[in-house]
Design a protein around this motif. Structure first.
Motif, PDB file in Angstrom:
ATOM      1  N   LEU A 719       1.141  -1.597  -0.061  1.00 22.08           N
ATOM      2  CA  LEU A 719      -0.292   0.267  -0.054  1.00 22.08           C
ATOM      3  C   LEU A 719       0.748   1.425  -0.490  1.00 22.08           C
ATOM      4  O   LEU A 719       2.420   1.181   0.712  1.00 22.08           O
ATOM      5  CB  LEU A 719      -1.205  -0.136   1.182  1.00 22.08           C
ATOM      6  N   VAL A 720       0.501   1.952  -0.805  1.00 15.96           N
ATOM      7  CA  VAL A 720       1.029   3.312  -0.263  1.00 15.96           C
ATOM      8  C   VAL A 720       0.372   4.180   1.193  1.00 15.96           C
ATOM      9  O   VAL A 720      -0.046   3.168   1.804  1.00 15.96           O
ATOM     10  CB  VAL A 720      -0.237   4.358  -1.492  1.00 15.96           C
ATOM     11  N   HIS A 721       1.944   4.944   1.972  1.00 13.68           N
ATOM     12  CA  HIS A 721       1.871   5.315   2.809  1.00 13.68           C
ATOM     13  C   HIS A 721       0.665   6.185   3.761  1.00 13.68           C
ATOM     14  O   HIS A 721      -0.132   5.617   4.737  1.00 13.68           O
ATOM     15  CB  HIS A 721       3.265   5.632   3.778  1.00 13.68           C
ATOM     16  N   ARG A 722      -0.278   6.456   2.304  1.00 11.64           N
ATOM     17  CA  ARG A 722      -0.796   7.008   2.985  1.00 11.64           C
ATOM     18  C   ARG A 722      -2.871   5.934   2.867  1.00 11.64           C
ATOM     19  O   ARG A 722      -3.591   6.682   4.193  1.00 11.64           O
ATOM     20  CB  ARG A 722      -1.375   8.043   2.175  1.00 11.64           C
ATOM     21  N   ASP A 723      -2.372   5.250   2.504  1.00  8.09           N
ATOM     22  CA  ASP A 723      -3.616   4.421   2.952  1.00  8.09           C
ATOM     23  C   ASP A 723      -3.268   3.592   4.399  1.00  8.09           C
ATOM     24  O   ASP A 723      -4.202   2.546   4.696  1.00  8.09           O
ATOM     25  CB  ASP A 723      -4.285   3.130   1.459  1.00  8.09           C
ATOM     26  N   ILE A 724      -2.315   3.591   4.939  1.00  9.36           N
ATOM     27  CA  ILE A 724      -1.560   2.968   5.971  1.00  9.36           C
ATOM     28  C   ILE A 724      -1.868   4.342   7.700  1.00  9.36           C
ATOM     29  O   ILE A 724      -2.315   3.639   8.405  1.00  9.36           O
ATOM     30  CB  ILE A 724      -0.376   2.826   6.249  1.00  9.36           C
ATOM     31  N   THR A 725      -0.926   5.441   7.499  1.00 11.21           N
ATOM     32  CA  THR A 725      -1.084   6.486   8.549  1.00 11.21           C
ATOM     33  C   THR A 725      -1.750   7.912   7.654  1.00 11.21           C
ATOM     34  O   THR A 725      -1.526   8.833   8.368  1.00 11.21           O
ATOM     35  CB  THR A 725       0.277   6.496   8.837  1.00 11.21           C
ATOM     36  N   GLY A 726      -2.630   7.913   6.968  1.00  4.84           N
ATOM     37  CA  GLY A 726      -3.064   9.287   5.821  1.00  4.84           C
ATOM     38  C   GLY A 726      -4.626   9.251   7.354  1.00  4.84           C
ATOM     39  O   GLY A 726      -4.097   9.644   8.438  1.00  4.84           O
ATOM     40  N   THR A 727      -4.870  10.266   6.327  1.00  2.00           N
ATOM     41  CA  THR A 727      -6.335  11.114   6.953  1.00  2.00           C
ATOM     42  C   THR A 727      -6.762  10.317   8.179  1.00  2.00           C
ATOM     43  O   THR A 727      -7.352   9.363   6.834  1.00  2.00           O
ATOM     44  CB  THR A 727      -6.589  11.837   6.549  1.00  2.00           C
ATOM     45  N   PRO A 728      -7.723  10.379   8.890  1.00  2.00           N
ATOM     46  CA  PRO A 728      -8.208   9.812   9.501  1.00  2.00           C
ATOM     47  C   PRO A 728      -9.386   8.499   8.925  1.00  2.00           C
ATOM     48  O   PRO A 728      -9.992   7.267   9.234  1.00  2.00           O
ATOM     49  CB  PRO A 728      -9.108   9.644  11.159  1.00  2.00           C
ATOM     50  N   ASP A 729     -10.043   9.286   8.226  1.00  2.00           N
ATOM     51  CA  ASP A 729     -10.787   8.441   7.232  1.00  2.00           C
ATOM     52  C   ASP A 729     -10.541   7.749   6.208  1.00  2.00           C
ATOM     53  O   ASP A 729     -11.444   6.888   5.260  1.00  2.00           O
ATOM     54  CB  ASP A 729     -11.925   9.549   6.260  1.00  2.00           C
ATOM     55  N   ARG A 730      -9.249   8.157   6.602  1.00  2.00           N
ATOM     56  CA  ARG A 730      -8.223   6.859   5.112  1.00  2.00           C
ATOM     57  C   ARG A 730      -7.336   5.978   5.642  1.00  2.00           C
ATOM     58  O   ARG A 730      -7.679   4.435   5.172  1.00  2.00           O
ATOM     59  CB  ARG A 730      -7.281   7.792   4.039  1.00  2.00           C
ATOM     60  N   GLY A 731      -5.412   6.093   6.558  1.00  2.00           N
ATOM     61  CA  GLY A 731      -5.740   4.826   7.342  1.00  2.00           C
ATOM     62  C   GLY A 731      -5.682   4.655   8.029  1.00  2.00           C
ATOM     63  O   GLY A 731      -6.329   5.472   9.695  1.00  2.00           O
ATOM     64  N   PRO A 732      -5.935   3.771   9.400  1.00  2.00           N
ATOM     65  CA  PRO A 732      -5.874   3.443  10.743  1.00  2.00           C
ATOM     66  C   PRO A 732      -5.563   2.948  11.183  1.00  2.00           C
ATOM     67  O   PRO A 732      -5.124   2.667  12.371  1.00  2.00           O
ATOM     68  CB  PRO A 732      -6.262   1.843   9.673  1.00  2.00           C
ATOM     69  N   PHE A 733      -3.915   3.659  10.710  1.00  2.00           N
ATOM     70  CA  PHE A 733      -2.600   3.299  12.005  1.00  2.00           C
ATOM     71  C   PHE A 733      -2.324   5.322  11.693  1.00  2.00           C
ATOM     72  O   PHE A 733      -2.719   5.927  11.686  1.00  2.00           O
ATOM     73  CB  PHE A 733      -2.150   2.581  11.705  1.00  2.00           C
ATOM     74  N   GLU A 734      -1.909   5.223  13.474  1.00  2.00           N
ATOM     75  CA  GLU A 734      -0.898   5.854  14.306  1.00  2.00           C
ATOM     76  C   GLU A 734       0.212   5.559  14.010  1.00  2.00           C
ATOM     77  O   GLU A 734       0.185   4.674  14.123  1.00  2.00           O
ATOM     78  CB  GLU A 734      -1.514   7.304  15.430  1.00  2.00           C
ATOM     79  N   LYS A 735       1.279   5.921  14.162  1.00  2.00           N
ATOM     80  CA  LYS A 735       3.066   5.899  13.730  1.00  2.00           C
ATOM     81  C   LYS A 735       3.746   6.292  14.963  1.00  2.00           C
ATOM     82  O   LYS A 735       3.199   7.275  15.005  1.00  2.00           O
ATOM     83  CB  LYS A 735       3.330   6.427  12.396  1.00  2.00           C
ATOM     84  N   ILE A 736       3.668   5.747  15.651  1.00  2.00           N
ATOM     85  CA  ILE A 736       4.619   5.961  16.713  1.00  2.00           C
ATOM     86  C   ILE A 736       6.670   5.541  16.635  1.00  2.00           C
ATOM     87  O   ILE A 736       6.828   4.618  15.970  1.00  2.00           O
ATOM     88  CB  ILE A 736       3.745   5.952  18.740  1.00  2.00           C
ATOM     89  N   ARG A 737       6.868   6.035  18.298  1.00  2.00           N
ATOM     90  CA  ARG A 737       8.402   5.771  18.256  1.00  2.00           C
ATOM     91  C   ARG A 737       8.194   3.579  18.262  1.00  2.00           C
ATOM     92  O   ARG A 737       8.080   3.162  18.656  1.00  2.00           O
ATOM     93  CB  ARG A 737       9.069   5.871  18.813  1.00  2.00           C
ATOM     94  N   TYR A 738       9.381   3.269  17.338  1.00  2.00           N
ATOM     95  CA  TYR A 738       8.972   1.834  17.506  1.00  2.00           C
ATOM     96  C   TYR A 738       9.401   1.496  19.132  1.00  2.00           C
ATOM     97  O   TYR A 738      10.514   1.507  20.030  1.00  2.00           O
ATOM     98  CB  TYR A 738      10.416   1.297  17.035  1.00  2.00           C
ATOM     99  N   SER A 739       8.917   0.591  18.570  1.00  2.00           N
ATOM    100  CA  SER A 739       9.610  -0.434  20.294  1.00  2.00           C
ATOM    101  C   SER A 739       9.040  -1.575  19.469  1.00  2.00           C
ATOM    102  O   SER A 739       8.367  -2.780  19.326  1.00  2.00           O
ATOM    103  CB  SER A 739       8.050  -0.400  21.290  1.00  2.00           C
ATOM    104  N   PRO A 740      10.351  -2.498  20.595  1.00  2.00           N
ATOM    105  CA  PRO A 740      10.284  -4.210  19.809  1.00  2.00           C
ATOM    106  C   PRO A 740       9.627  -5.054  20.693  1.00  2.00           C
ATOM    107  O   PRO A 740       9.645  -6.312  19.913  1.00  2.00           O
ATOM    108  CB  PRO A 740      11.912  -4.488  21.530  1.00  2.00           C
ATOM    109  N   THR A 741       8.122  -5.127  20.844  1.00  2.00           N
ATOM    110  CA  THR A 741       7.149  -5.243  21.589  1.00  2.00           C
ATOM    111  C   THR A 741       5.787  -5.683  20.065  1.00  2.00           C
ATOM    112  O   THR A 741       5.289  -5.369  21.057  1.00  2.00           O
ATOM    113  CB  THR A 741       7.020  -6.258  22.949  1.00  2.00           C
ATOM    114  N   ALA A 742       6.386  -4.135  19.859  1.00  2.00           N
ATOM    115  CA  ALA A 742       5.559  -3.672  18.855  1.00  2.00           C
ATOM    116  C   ALA A 742       4.193  -4.870  18.606  1.00  2.00           C
ATOM    117  O   ALA A 742       4.879  -5.854  17.330  1.00  2.00           O
ATOM    118  CB  ALA A 742       5.961  -2.313  17.670  1.00  2.00           C
ATOM    119  N   THR A 743       2.836  -4.669  17.806  1.00  2.00           N
ATOM    120  CA  THR A 743       1.983  -5.517  17.581  1.00  2.00           C
ATOM    121  C   THR A 743       2.118  -5.275  15.990  1.00  2.00           C
ATOM    122  O   THR A 743       2.035  -6.902  15.062  1.00  2.00           O
ATOM    123  CB  THR A 743       1.089  -5.418  18.550  1.00  2.00           C
TER     124      THR A 743
END
Length: 952
Positions: A719-743
């Motif tokens: 996917l294009v990155h906007r389909d991952i973290t785009g506007t709330p009506d488009r991307g279902p994720f928020e991006k934060i700093r990496y954690s080794p236990t990230a789901t």
């Protein structure tokens, strides 16, 4: 030869074997000496080959003073006749068809070319005489003095702006510009330009007082005197030059005018002292730095050498023109829909005039028709139209003409509430009302009077032009970086347009450009390309300066398809060098190319042979540019991209290589012009054969089968990155700093330090937005271990592709590649980072920026990729073993692939073990790595670390 040159140089005096031509040595007989009233003399000394003494004889003439104009001989041509001319029965015909070798010598000791000899015909000798009679050093000095004078005078005008703001505002209104510093410099440039012309025309007309008598130190009121003098000049003609200048002068307070006029009078004298005439685009050379809205209009000045080269190549493609017939030339129609200073129109005019004179005509006889009927210029800036008019009319300032075809086009919000988008209004019409302002002398473009500018309909019928030549604005509606960050639509933000105006103008171009090759992400340049296609007649020639993204950018695909579908005899010229040297324009900071093509004629078999030419450096100076144009090989002499990895056809000036050419019998697959900015065309030939599943390597005569397919055939892009973290009506994720236990881990950005190994660690964590859980599941289903780079900096980054230990979503820099078989991941990782994988990536991607290739998900889908579906179980096991061997090994940045020990070992394992080729093939691949790393688009001019040696 003297007689032939006399017929080709009607505005010069050509003397041959005459005595009395040299002051102080009346008995001396130069073979040929060419003089002119406003030109430096040029001597030609000639001998039959081997002509051992001709260069010394030519050199001995330098520094002498000729008697006709009492001018110093600064340039001489050493000419070698072929020995076959000694005994021909018809010398005139033989000379006209013969090829000569020659060199140009200068008084400062310079020789062109530095070594070896130029090759050319009588026409080429005549053209060299025209060019060398105006020394480039003198032109540069004239520009320098003009700039200094304008800057000094403009500082005085800046002071006036503080003390008398109404005067500065009124001058700005005259020019149709904002009341800013650049506008005041523009005003001074226009007045200086008029003074330079005044100094010249005073010698042509008895009724015109010399400049020193109307503006000298003893003149009490130079403002009144010069205004009166210019009014007398306007009674003769010269409206494009003097009308605006006179009105600017009249706006000044008399005391201020006295100071400014005397400064500019001295500037005019300084320019005249260089010996350069007024027809060499002096004011045009500095015009671009004076445009107040340059950051929005993106109007970069076409360098004179670039303009000359583009015009030469374009006019060369014009067919069926009788260059000896002035009436036939008068029927031509030549247009620039974004003319700026008129540099390209002037260059086209010069090429047409040169062909007419080479055919025995006199270009003075063309001038009236050229100005009234042939040359069409359109621009949104009134001051640009003024400069264009001054530039073009100055070619023959003593020839009167009526109204010209130079139009100031409406732009922005109009009085009736609508918006207009300049020349692009022609996308829906053949006639547009030009800017109406009866009080604005900047709109006076004719030679005989101001009535030519009032309430004029600009007429540009569809399919009516023989040549359209342009360097269109590159501004993009989607460029919101830097100075454009707070702008609604940078493409239409000029002249103080409001946000509402910009939005309305953006909507208008989207509507007018619908169904054409216009694309918002490509920018306004693609709209001008669509306009040119609409206005060009079948058989007409298209000549454009375009950003290099045109070659591979996804948003330019429709334009490339248009060229492939509707044009023939296509030539694309680019520059291999780095930095500003990759541009044909001044100060663009981005790589550009020239595109020259002829529009197909229905029911006639088209010429599908395209030519790609890469110059080592951009041309500098008229003589060098002329020599480069002459060095372009004919199609018959060009190597083909299908000839094997032997490289292109070299282009030389004397003993110096200046470029290479290659022909392509059909447009390259997917209409990507991958041959641009390639200095060693053996790389192009190897890469092209790879796309056809054949392995051919430079210096290795074995041709092998190697299955490659577009990446989308082998796997699926994520996917294009906007389909991952785009506007709330488009991307279902928020991006934060990496954690080794990230789901939900993600590999998002580039980090050269963290990406030296094929196995990369995620750098971000994704958090599911509330209420978008179902969509998050669907998006996560596209996660994979394989990722491909979209923005590959060869000079700092090592990897074209990477793997993660577990499934990871890819972001802006590393989108996913999803394969139907998990075993594909290992083969994908090791192939993509081998030399052949790097070559395939580079060949397919956009090389506009130095040391960097950029791509989009859509464009990467068609990138050539090893067809992993053809590998057997044993090969998949080998690929996994190779991956395990290299997963913990660091690679150097890609531009050092030839000296990278681990890259060499990877090549050996991929070529010999995975693909089953022998060691000779491996050594040839390493030689290919050395060639690839030598490409300027790969190393970007970056210095290589010391101590590293080739790893073969």
């Amino acid at each position: 030869m003297g007689l032939i040159l006399r017929s080709m140089l009607p505005r010069n005096s050509v003397h041959y074997e005459n005595t009395g031509m040299i002051i102080g040595d009346a008995a001396l007989q130069p073979d040929i000496i060419v003089t002119g009233s406003d030109r430096a003399p040029v001597v030609i000394e000639a001998e039959f080959e081997p002509a051992r003494n001709v260069e010394k004889e030519a050199s001995d003439r330098l520094g002498l003073i000729e008697t006709e104009g009492n001018k110093k001989i600064e340039s001489a041509i050493a000419l070698r006749y072929p020995d076959s001319l000694r005994t021909v029965p018809d010398l005139d015909d033989a000379l006209r068809s013969a090829g000569f070798s020659y060199a140009i010598l200068h008084q400062d000791g310079a020789r062109f070319p530095q070594s070896g000899w130029l090759q050319g015909s009588c026409e080429d000798i005549a053209e060299v005489v025209r060019l060398t009679s105006v020394p480039q050093s003198a032109v540069n000095e004239a520009v320098k003095r003009l700039e200094m004078g304008i800057d000094t005078a403009a500082k005085r005008l800046d002071e006036i702006a503080e003390l008398r703001p109404r005067i500065a505002a009124s001058i700005a209104r005259l020019l149709g510009l904002s009341n800013v510093v650049q506008t005041r410099r523009m005003a001074c440039a226009i007045v200086a330009n008029a003074m330079i012309f005044h100094d010249r025309v005073a010698g042509l007309h008895d009724e015109v007082e010399p400049l020193h008598l109307v503006c000298g130190d003893d003149v009490m009121n130079p403002q009144a005197e010069i205004s009166s003098a210019w009014q007398e000049i306007l009674k003769i003609n010269y409206w494009p030059i003097f009308a605006v200048a006179r009105d600017i002068v009249n706006q000044l307070h008399p005391s201020d005018a006295r100071r400014i006029l005397r400064l500019l009078q001295q500037t005019a004298y300084d320019v005249s002292a260089t010996g350069v005439g007024v027809s060499h685009d002096l004011t045009g050379r500095i015009f671009q730095s004076l445009i107040a809205d340059r950051k929005y209009l993106a109007t970069f000045y076409t360098l004179p050498s670039s303009a000359a080269l583009l015009a030469r190549l374009a006019v060369d493609k014009m067919q069926g023109v009788d260059w000896s017939d002035a009436d036939a030339i008068g029927e031509l129609r030549v247009a620039d829909f974004a003319c700026g200073t008129g540099a390209l129109l002037a260059a086209a005019y010069e090429q047409i005039a040169t062909r007419h004179e080479n055919a025995g005509g006199n270009s003075e006889n063309l001038h009236k028709a050229m100005m009234e009927e042939v040359l069409y210029g359109f621009d949104v800036m009134p001051s640009a139209i003024h400069i264009s008019g001054a530039t073009l009319s100055g070619v023959h300032p003593n020839i009167k003409f009526g109204g010209s075809r130079l139009y100031n086009m409406p732009f922005g919000r109009q009085s009736d509430g609508t918006v207009a988008i300049g020349s692009l209004e022609f996308l829906h019409s053949s006639a547009v009302m030009s800017q109406i302002n009866t009080n604005d002398p900047a709109l006076r473009t004719g030679s005989l009077g101001e009535e030519t500018a009032m309430n004029v309909i600009a007429d540009a019928p569809d399919t009516s032009f023989d040549l359209i030549i342009m360097n269109p604005p590159f501004t993009r509606a989607t460029n919101h970086e830097g100075a454009h960050a707070d702008v609604t639509n940078p493409a239409f933000a000029a002249f103080g347009a409001t946000r509402a105006d910009q939005s309305a103008m953006g909507s208008r171009i989207n509507r007018l450009g619908r169904g054409s090759c216009y694309h918002g992400n490509a920018g306004i340049a693609s709209a001008f390309a669509a306009l040119a296609n609409r206005k060009l007649k079948p058989g007409g020639v298209l000549a454009l300066v375009l950003p290099l993204t045109v070659a591979a950018g996804e948003s330019w695909r429709s334009f490339r398809e248009l060229i492939a579908r509707s044009y023939e005899d296509v030539s694309v010229i680019s520059i291999a060098a780095n930095g500003k040297e990759t541009a044909f324009s001044s100060d663009t900071g981005i790589a550009e190319c020239l595109v020259v093509a002829r529009k197909m004629i229905a029911k006639r078999k088209p010429d599908f042979v395209w030519t790609f030419t890469t110059l080592k450096n951009r041309p500098i100076g008229p003589v060098a540019t002329n020599a480069i144009a002459n060095a372009f090989p004919t199609k018959e002499k060009l190597r083909s991209i299908n000839d094997g990895p032997y490289g292109g056809t070299p282009m030389s000036i004397g003993d110096d290589l200046v470029g290479n050419g290659l022909k392509v019998e059909r447009p390259i697959e997917n209409h990507v012009w991958s041959c641009v900015r390639v200095s060693d065309f053996s790389l192009a030939q190897t890469a092209q054969m790879l796309t056809l599943s054949r392995l051919t390597l430079p210096g290795y005569d074995v041709i092998s089968s190697l299955p490659l397919k577009p990446l989308s055939n082998v796997g699926e892009l994520g996917l294009v990155h906007r389909d991952i973290t785009g506007t709330p009506d488009r991307g279902p994720f928020e991006k934060i700093r990496y954690s080794p236990t990230a789901t939900y881990p993600a590999l998002w950005n580039h980090s050269a330090q963290a990406e030296k190994r094929i196995l990369c660690l995620p750098d971000s964590e994704l958090i599911v937005r509330k209420g978008m859980e179902d969509k998050a599941v669907r998006v996560w289903s596209t996660a994979s271990r394989s990722h491909i780079s979209l923005d590959f900096r060869f000079t700092s980054q090592a990897l074209a592709a990477s793997l993660t230990e577990n499934a990871t979503l890819g972001g802006t820099a590393w989108p996913n590649v999803v394969f139907p078989d998990s075993r594909f991941d290992y083969a994908f990782g090791v192939w993509s980072n081998s030399t052949l994988g790097l070559l395939a990536y580079w060949w397919h991607s956009n090389r506009q920026q130095d040391g960097r290739s950029r791509a989009t998900i859509r464009s990467i889908e068609t990138m050539p990729m090893l067809d992993l579906r053809t590998l057997n179980d044993q090969q998949f096991d080998i690929a996994e073993a190779i991956f395990d061997e290299f997963r913990e090994k660091d690679f150097l940045p890609a531009y050092l692939a030839d000296v990278d020990t681990n890259r060499a070992k990877l090549d050996q394992r991929v070529i010999c073990n995975l693909l089953g080729f022998d060691k000779d093939t491996f050594r040839a691949v390493r030689r290919l790595a050395e060639k690839w790393c030598a490409e300027p688009s790969v190393h970007g001019g970056k210095e290589r670390p010391k101590g590293l040696v080739f790893q073969g």
